[in-house]
Design an enzyme around this catalytic site. Sequence first.
Site, PDB file in Angstrom:
ATOM      1  N   GLY A  88       0.827  -1.188   0.000  1.00  0.00           N
ATOM      2  CA  GLY A  88       0.000   0.000   0.000  1.00  0.00           C
ATOM      3  C   GLY A  88       0.867   1.246   0.000  1.00  0.00           C
ATOM      4  O   GLY A  88       2.097   1.176   0.125  1.00  0.00           O
ATOM      5  N   ALA A 159       8.470   6.346   7.053  1.00  0.00           N
ATOM      6  CA  ALA A 159       7.397   5.977   6.118  1.00  0.00           C
ATOM      7  C   ALA A 159       7.018   4.519   6.339  1.00  0.00           C
ATOM      8  O   ALA A 159       7.847   3.700   6.759  1.00  0.00           O
ATOM      9  CB  ALA A 159       7.856   6.186   4.680  1.00  0.00           C
ATOM     10  N   MET A 160       5.762   4.194   6.033  1.00  0.00           N
ATOM     11  CA  MET A 160       5.284   2.824   6.185  1.00  0.00           C
ATOM     12  C   MET A 160       4.395   2.436   5.018  1.00  0.00           C
ATOM     13  O   MET A 160       3.651   3.257   4.487  1.00  0.00           O
ATOM     14  CB  MET A 160       4.499   2.664   7.490  1.00  0.00           C
ATOM     15  CG  MET A 160       5.357   2.866   8.709  1.00  0.00           C
ATOM     16  SD  MET A 160       4.504   2.541  10.241  1.00  0.00           S
ATOM     17  CE  MET A 160       5.828   2.932  11.397  1.00  0.00           C
ATOM     18  N   GLY A 161       4.490   1.193   4.637  1.00  0.00           N
ATOM     19  CA  GLY A 161       3.626   0.644   3.607  1.00  0.00           C
ATOM     20  C   GLY A 161       3.645  -0.867   3.729  1.00  0.00           C
ATOM     21  O   GLY A 161       4.720  -1.470   3.808  1.00  0.00           O
ATOM     22  N   CYS A 190       5.436   9.935  -0.633  1.00  0.00           N
ATOM     23  CA  CYS A 190       4.132   9.375  -0.265  1.00  0.00           C
ATOM     24  C   CYS A 190       2.981  10.096  -0.966  1.00  0.00           C
ATOM     25  O   CYS A 190       1.828   9.979  -0.558  1.00  0.00           O
ATOM     26  CB  CYS A 190       3.930   9.400   1.254  1.00  0.00           C
ATOM     27  SG  CYS A 190       5.249   8.545   2.146  1.00  0.00           S
TER      28      CYS A 190
END
Length: 230
Positions: A88, A159-161, A190
């Site tokens: 994502g 950041a995360m995904g 992002c």
Amino acid sequence: MNKKIKFQDLGTKDYKDTWDYQEGLFAEIVNQKIAKRDQPDIETNNYFLYVEHPHVYTLGKSGDFSNLLLSEKQLQEKGATFYKINRGGDITYHGPGQIVGYPILDLENFFTDIHKYLRYLEEAIILTLAEYGLKTERSPGETGVWFDVGTPFARKICAMGVRASRWVTMHGFALNVNADLGFFDNIIPCGIRGKGVTSMHVELGKQIDENEVKQKILKHFKELFEAEWE
């Protein structure tokens, strides 16, 4: 439920090679879950990978390609690569001086709630940064860890995904520790305009011991997930 997590630090590793490795571990856990239907005593594995990537930009499955501001030739000139991937989120950068963590977990060993999973990832980073006197927080509607949310100085440090299927996770977080922030100038990070990116060494005005940060993250991750390291 198996709350033991097999930990591996892969050192510096090419993004595509690491992605393939993640996919292999992910498939292993999914196959274990399928086998478990007929053999309930089978335990599913959990993994946590640390890695540092050479310069690379990655775009999530719902991301906008226009958020990459470089041509293929310019990417080559900067010694960077680009991949569109199955997590994502939008576009982000990975490179030296950044701690990347990939938990590949069977969430049925812990809890079946993706929202809670993301919040726990954020919390592990927030608690780690607090140990360095850095006050960070979540930004409503924007995954990751930030400074000065709701002000003109809002800036992201982590950041995360993630991807999750059959309650198995892959991909994860990227914390800027001693990162060269100039590489973020080549993207709209992002997909969020008008907000900055920062790194621990910028906020603290000195180079940071990355191994020490890694250990602190592992400590908080273990406590939040009530896990054991293998």
